[in-house]
Enzyme design. Structure first.
Site, mmCIF file in Angstrom:
data_model
loop_
_atom_site.group_PDB
_atom_site.id
_atom_site.type_symbol
_atom_site.label_atom_id
_atom_site.label_comp_id
_atom_site.label_asym_id
_atom_site.label_seq_id
_atom_site.Cartn_x
_atom_site.Cartn_y
_atom_site.Cartn_z
ATOM 1 N N ASN A 188 -6.025 -3.147 1.823
ATOM 2 C CA ASN A 188 -5.917 -4.599 1.939
ATOM 3 C C ASN A 188 -7.312 -5.182 2.068
ATOM 4 O O ASN A 188 -8.191 -4.587 2.698
ATOM 5 C CB ASN A 188 -5.105 -4.993 3.169
ATOM 6 C CG ASN A 188 -3.625 -4.747 3.004
ATOM 7 O OD1 ASN A 188 -3.117 -4.608 1.898
ATOM 8 N ND2 ASN A 188 -2.916 -4.689 4.121
ATOM 9 N N ARG A 209 0.833 -1.213 0.000
ATOM 10 C CA ARG A 209 0.000 0.000 0.000
ATOM 11 C C ARG A 209 0.860 1.253 0.000
ATOM 12 O O ARG A 209 0.583 2.206 -0.746
ATOM 13 C CB ARG A 209 -0.959 -0.003 1.191
ATOM 14 C CG ARG A 209 -2.053 -1.067 1.071
ATOM 15 C CD ARG A 209 -2.917 -1.128 2.299
ATOM 16 N NE ARG A 209 -2.075 -1.490 3.446
ATOM 17 C CZ ARG A 209 -2.415 -1.330 4.710
ATOM 18 N NH1 ARG A 209 -3.579 -0.799 5.030
ATOM 19 N NH2 ARG A 209 -1.603 -1.692 5.677
#
Length: 89
Positions: A35, A17
């Site tokens: 996620n 990320r």
């Protein structure tokens, strides 16, 4: 252009990320990344066609400790524009 992305492989717990946000910021991409409970990473990329394609290409490699098995890309029909790129926790 706006694309919805699902990334599978070893993509959680490896800085994916943060990697995506850093590259999105460099390219001027707006949207988000998060996620998923099933181990995938989900994202929306909004920008010019060349910017979005470049970010998708960078995500195919991912950070050093990741392994990207597959990236599924679809068009986004939502009309909401994003003002920045966010990591959703």
């Amino acid at each position: 252009m706006k694309k919805h992305i699902y990334i599978t492989g070893r993509v959680q717990g490896v800085g994916f990320r943060h990697f995506t946000r850093k590259n999105a910021d460099k390219l001027g991409i707006k949207g988000w990344v998060k996620n998923l409970p099933d181990g995938r990473v989900e994202a929306v990329f909004q920008g010019t066609e060349s910017e979005v394609k470049e970010l998708i290409e960078r995500c195919k490699d991912g950070p050093v400790s990741s392994y990207v098995k597959d990236i599924d890309v679809t068009d986004v029909d939502e009309s909401k524009d994003h003002n920045s790129f966010e990591v959703i926790l």
